[in-house]
Design a protein around this motif. Structure first.
Motif, PDB file in Angstrom:
ATOM      1  N   TYR A   7      -3.486  -5.267  -7.544  1.00 15.95           N
ATOM      2  CA  TYR A   7      -2.768  -4.359  -8.446  1.00 15.95           C
ATOM      3  C   TYR A   7      -3.571  -3.078  -8.676  1.00 15.95           C
ATOM      4  CZ  TYR A   7       0.251  -8.280  -9.901  1.00 15.95           C
ATOM      5  OH  TYR A   7       1.143  -9.324  -9.939  1.00 15.95           O
ATOM      6  N   PRO A   8      -2.937  -1.902  -8.650  1.00 15.70           N
ATOM      7  CA  PRO A   8      -3.620  -0.700  -9.122  1.00 15.70           C
ATOM      8  C   PRO A   8      -3.832  -0.820 -10.636  1.00 15.70           C
ATOM      9  CG  PRO A   8      -1.624  -0.173  -7.878  1.00 15.70           C
ATOM     10  CD  PRO A   8      -1.571  -1.626  -8.185  1.00 15.70           C
ATOM     11  N   VAL A   9      -5.019  -0.510 -11.102  1.00 14.60           N
ATOM     12  CA  VAL A   9      -5.370  -0.733 -12.501  1.00 14.60           C
ATOM     13  C   VAL A   9      -5.852   0.562 -13.145  1.00 14.60           C
ATOM     14  CG1 VAL A   9      -7.027  -1.883 -14.029  1.00 14.60           C
ATOM     15  CG2 VAL A   9      -5.914  -3.172 -12.205  1.00 14.60           C
ATOM     16  N   VAL A  10      -5.386   0.816 -14.368  1.00 16.43           N
ATOM     17  CA  VAL A  10      -5.912   1.892 -15.201  1.00 16.43           C
ATOM     18  C   VAL A  10      -6.489   1.241 -16.451  1.00 16.43           C
ATOM     19  CG1 VAL A  10      -5.409   3.966 -16.535  1.00 16.43           C
ATOM     20  CG2 VAL A  10      -4.249   3.585 -14.347  1.00 16.43           C
ATOM     21  N   PHE A  26     -10.243   4.985 -14.877  1.00 16.82           N
ATOM     22  CA  PHE A  26     -10.770   4.763 -16.219  1.00 16.82           C
ATOM     23  C   PHE A  26     -10.394   5.947 -17.109  1.00 16.82           C
ATOM     24  CE2 PHE A  26     -13.278   1.169 -14.952  1.00 16.82           C
ATOM     25  CZ  PHE A  26     -13.521   1.396 -13.611  1.00 16.82           C
ATOM     26  N   VAL A  27      -9.846   5.654 -18.270  1.00 17.26           N
ATOM     27  CA  VAL A  27      -9.407   6.687 -19.194  1.00 17.26           C
ATOM     28  C   VAL A  27     -10.015   6.440 -20.565  1.00 17.26           C
ATOM     29  CG1 VAL A  27      -7.426   7.788 -20.298  1.00 17.26           C
ATOM     30  CG2 VAL A  27      -7.224   6.956 -17.955  1.00 17.26           C
ATOM     31  N   CYS A  28     -10.709   7.437 -21.083  1.00 19.84           N
ATOM     32  CA  CYS A  28     -11.243   7.346 -22.443  1.00 19.84           C
ATOM     33  C   CYS A  28     -10.186   7.893 -23.390  1.00 19.84           C
ATOM     34  CB  CYS A  28     -12.543   8.144 -22.562  1.00 19.84           C
ATOM     35  SG  CYS A  28     -13.370   7.906 -24.156  1.00 19.84           S
ATOM     36  N   PRO A  43       0.802  -1.226   0.000  1.00 21.90           N
ATOM     37  CA  PRO A  43       0.000   0.000   0.000  1.00 21.90           C
ATOM     38  C   PRO A  43       0.832   1.271   0.000  1.00 21.90           C
ATOM     39  CG  PRO A  43      -0.917  -1.595   1.527  1.00 21.90           C
ATOM     40  CD  PRO A  43       0.400  -2.160   1.063  1.00 21.90           C
ATOM     41  N   SER A  44       2.038   1.218   0.567  1.00 20.92           N
ATOM     42  CA  SER A  44       2.868   2.417   0.635  1.00 20.92           C
ATOM     43  C   SER A  44       3.630   2.689  -0.661  1.00 20.92           C
ATOM     44  CB  SER A  44       3.874   2.296   1.784  1.00 20.92           C
ATOM     45  OG  SER A  44       4.704   1.148   1.597  1.00 20.92           O
ATOM     46  N   ASP A  45       3.663   1.710  -1.563  1.00 22.93           N
ATOM     47  CA  ASP A  45       4.395   1.895  -2.813  1.00 22.93           C
ATOM     48  C   ASP A  45       3.585   2.741  -3.786  1.00 22.93           C
ATOM     49  OD1 ASP A  45       6.381   0.358  -1.812  1.00 22.93           O
ATOM     50  OD2 ASP A  45       5.776  -1.486  -2.843  1.00 22.93           O
ATOM     51  N   GLY A  46       4.306   3.447  -4.654  1.00 20.41           N
ATOM     52  CA  GLY A  46       3.625   4.270  -5.643  1.00 20.41           C
ATOM     53  C   GLY A  46       3.673   3.689  -7.035  1.00 20.41           C
ATOM     54  N   ASP A  47       4.176   2.467  -7.177  1.00 13.86           N
ATOM     55  CA  ASP A  47       4.282   1.878  -8.507  1.00 13.86           C
ATOM     56  C   ASP A  47       3.421   0.623  -8.567  1.00 13.86           C
ATOM     57  OD1 ASP A  47       7.555   0.293  -7.957  1.00 13.86           O
ATOM     58  OD2 ASP A  47       5.684   0.236  -6.837  1.00 13.86           O
ATOM     59  N   GLY A  48       3.642  -0.184  -9.601  1.00 10.88           N
ATOM     60  CA  GLY A  48       2.884  -1.423  -9.728  1.00 10.88           C
ATOM     61  C   GLY A  48       1.611  -1.307 -10.530  1.00 10.88           C
ATOM     62  N   THR A  49       1.385  -0.159 -11.182  1.00 14.06           N
ATOM     63  CA  THR A  49       0.154   0.035 -11.951  1.00 14.06           C
ATOM     64  C   THR A  49       0.133  -0.861 -13.190  1.00 14.06           C
ATOM     65  OG1 THR A  49      -0.137   2.314 -11.222  1.00 14.06           O
ATOM     66  CG2 THR A  49      -1.188   1.699 -13.299  1.00 14.06           C
ATOM     67  N   VAL A  50      -1.047  -1.439 -13.460  1.00 12.64           N
ATOM     68  CA  VAL A  50      -1.265  -2.257 -14.642  1.00 12.64           C
ATOM     69  C   VAL A  50      -2.252  -1.536 -15.558  1.00 12.64           C
ATOM     70  CG1 VAL A  50      -2.067  -4.476 -15.525  1.00 12.64           C
ATOM     71  CG2 VAL A  50      -0.891  -4.374 -13.321  1.00 12.64           C
ATOM     72  N   LEU A  51      -1.859  -1.308 -16.804  1.00 13.37           N
ATOM     73  CA  LEU A  51      -2.766  -0.757 -17.809  1.00 13.37           C
ATOM     74  C   LEU A  51      -3.526  -1.895 -18.472  1.00 13.37           C
ATOM     75  CD1 LEU A  51      -0.526   1.837 -19.740  1.00 13.37           C
ATOM     76  CD2 LEU A  51      -2.224   2.325 -17.968  1.00 13.37           C
ATOM     77  N   ILE A  52      -4.841  -1.738 -18.603  1.00  9.32           N
ATOM     78  CA  ILE A  52      -5.650  -2.678 -19.365  1.00  9.32           C
ATOM     79  C   ILE A  52      -6.029  -1.960 -20.655  1.00  9.32           C
ATOM     80  CG2 ILE A  52      -7.688  -4.145 -19.419  1.00  9.32           C
ATOM     81  CD1 ILE A  52      -5.699  -4.942 -17.257  1.00  9.32           C
ATOM     82  N   LEU A  53      -5.484  -2.398 -21.768  1.00 14.02           N
ATOM     83  CA  LEU A  53      -5.626  -1.698 -23.043  1.00 14.02           C
ATOM     84  C   LEU A  53      -6.849  -2.205 -23.806  1.00 14.02           C
ATOM     85  CD1 LEU A  53      -1.869  -2.059 -24.002  1.00 14.02           C
ATOM     86  CD2 LEU A  53      -2.948  -0.064 -22.935  1.00 14.02           C
ATOM     87  N   GLY A  54      -7.670  -1.261 -24.295  1.00 15.59           N
ATOM     88  CA  GLY A  54      -8.893  -1.660 -24.981  1.00 15.59           C
ATOM     89  C   GLY A  54      -9.779  -2.472 -24.067  1.00 15.59           C
ATOM     90  N   CYS A  55     -10.013  -1.938 -22.854  1.00 19.61           N
ATOM     91  CA  CYS A  55     -10.683  -2.713 -21.805  1.00 19.61           C
ATOM     92  C   CYS A  55     -12.099  -3.117 -22.165  1.00 19.61           C
ATOM     93  CB  CYS A  55     -10.687  -1.928 -20.497  1.00 19.61           C
ATOM     94  SG  CYS A  55     -11.670  -0.404 -20.528  1.00 19.61           S
ATOM     95  N   GLY A  56     -12.810  -2.270 -22.935  1.00 21.13           N
ATOM     96  CA  GLY A  56     -14.193  -2.571 -23.251  1.00 21.13           C
ATOM     97  C   GLY A  56     -15.013  -2.801 -21.997  1.00 21.13           C
TER      98      GLY A  56
END
Length: 303
Positions: free
Chosen positions: A150-153, A188-190, A124-137
C-alpha cells in the motif's frame, strides 16, 4: 490499559462527574514532542555536532527518539482476525445509523485487512490506494502497511517524530517547504489532524488508520467539565478532517479501548442527518478480548 480497565474507568467517570483521574496532556503537541519523542538529544543536534562530551556519550547508548507503541496490537493482528458486533446497545442509532447485526452472541466473523480497509494494495499503474496513518508517532505500523504494497502517508504533529521516521526510512528527511517528504512507498507529513490537517490534500486517500490518536484525545478530554465529552469538539474536528482527506467511499478506521456509549458521542456530530451525509456506513467491531475497531465509510455521493 485493557478493554475491562477502560470500561471501569469510563463507568466511574459517568457515575462520579467530579472525580478526576491523573492524565497526561495528550492533546498537547508539546507533550509528545518533549516528553515522549524528545527523550535525549534531537536528531538536529546530533547532525550539527553541537553536543557536549557527556551528551555524545549518552547519545551512543540512548536513542535520540524513543520508539513508542500504543496498545498491545499490531498489523499482524489485523491481517486476518475474528470479530463480533461491538454495538449491542444500539449506540449508532442515536447518530442516525441503522442498528448493526447482533453478532455479539453469534459466531465470530472472520475477515482480513483488505476487507477492513475496503481495498487491496493497488497495482503499480494505479494512482489510488493510499493509506493515511494518523498520529503515526514512531510506531512501525506505517512501515508494516507499506510492506504489504500500500502507498502510505504518515501524519503526526510532532516534528521530532516525523524527522525520525523520515530518517530511518531510507535516510529521507522532511521537506521544510512542502511540509512533507517522500521516501519509497511512504510519505511523511508534519501536521495536526485535530487542527484540520491542512497539509494533506482533500480526497487523497482510500483509507485512514488511527491506532491510539483518538483514544488519547478521548482520555484527555474525558477529564473536562463534562466527563467523557470532548468539550471543545476537537475529536469531531479531527474526524471531519479525516473525512475531507478520504476519497468518496474511503474508509476510516479507529482502534479504541472505549466502548461505543463513551466514545461515539465525540466522533459523531449531534445532527443525525449530517452524520449520514458524511458517513454512508458506520460499524463497531469488537475483536474479542482485545480492542474495539470503529469503521466508517465516507458516503460516495457526498461533496
Amino acid at each position: 490499559m485493557s478493554l475491562r480497565g477502560r470500561r471501569i474507568i469510563d463507568s466511574v467517570r459517568r457515575a462520579f462527574p467530579s472525580l478526576k483521574f491523573p492524565c497526561p496532556p495528550y492533546r498537547s503537541a508539546d507533550y509528545w514532542e518533549k516528553s515522549v519523542y524528545g527523550c535525549g538529544p534531537t536528531l538536529g543536534d546530533r547532525a550539527a555536532g553541537v553536543l557536549s562530551g557527556d551528551q555524545r556519550h549518552t547519545t551512543a547508548i540512548t536513542p535520540a527518539v524513543v520508539s513508542f507503541e500504543w496498545a498491545d496490537i499490531s498489523l499482524a493482528d489485523l491481517k486476518e482476525y475474528e470479530y463480533v458486533c461491538g454495538d449491542g446497545g444500539g449506540e449508532l442509532q442515536k447518530f442516525g445509523f441503522p442498528k448493526g447485526p447482533a453478532r455479539a452472541r453469534g459466531p465470530p466473523v472472520v475477515t482480513d485487512l483488505a476487507e477492513t480497509l475496503g481495498h487491496r494494495p493497488p497495482a503499480p499503474s494505479d494512482g489510488d490506494g493510499t493509506v493515511l496513518i494518523l498520529g503515526c508517532g514512531t510506531s512501525p505500523l506505517g512501515q508494516d502497511v507499506a510492506d504489504l504494497g500500500y502507498p502510505v502517508v504518515q501524519v503526526d504533529c510532532s516534528p521530532t517524530a516525523i524527522e525520525h521516521m523520515s530518517s530511518v526510512h531510507d535516510g529521507a528527511r522532511p521537506d521544510d517547504d512542502a511540509a512533507s517528504s517522500s521516501s519509497g512507498s511512504m510519505s511523511f507529513v508534519c501536521d495536526d489532524v485535530a487542527a484540520g490537517m491542512p497539509a494533506v490534500a482533500s480526497r487523497c486517500a482510500s483509507s485512514a488508520i488511527d491506532k491510539g490518536m483518538m483514544d488519547a484525545m478521548y482520555v484527555d478530554y474525558a477529564e473536562g467539565k463534562r466527563p467523557g465529552r470532548d468539550k471543545d469538539g476537537t475529536m469531531l474536528a479531527a474526524a471531519e478532517a479525516v473525512h475531507r482527506a478520504l476519497a468518496p467511499g474511503g474508509v476510516f478506521l479507529t482502534l479504541s479501548y472505549s466502548a461505543p456509549e463513551f466514545i461515539l458521542k465525540n466522533l459523531m456530530g449531534p445532527d443525525p442527518r449530517r452524520n449520514r451525509r458524511m458517513w454512508g456506513e458506520a460499524e463497531v467491531r469488537l475483536i474479542p478480548g482485545t480492542i474495539y475497531l470503529y469503521r466508517f465509510r465516507r458516503i460516495i455521493s457526498s461533496g
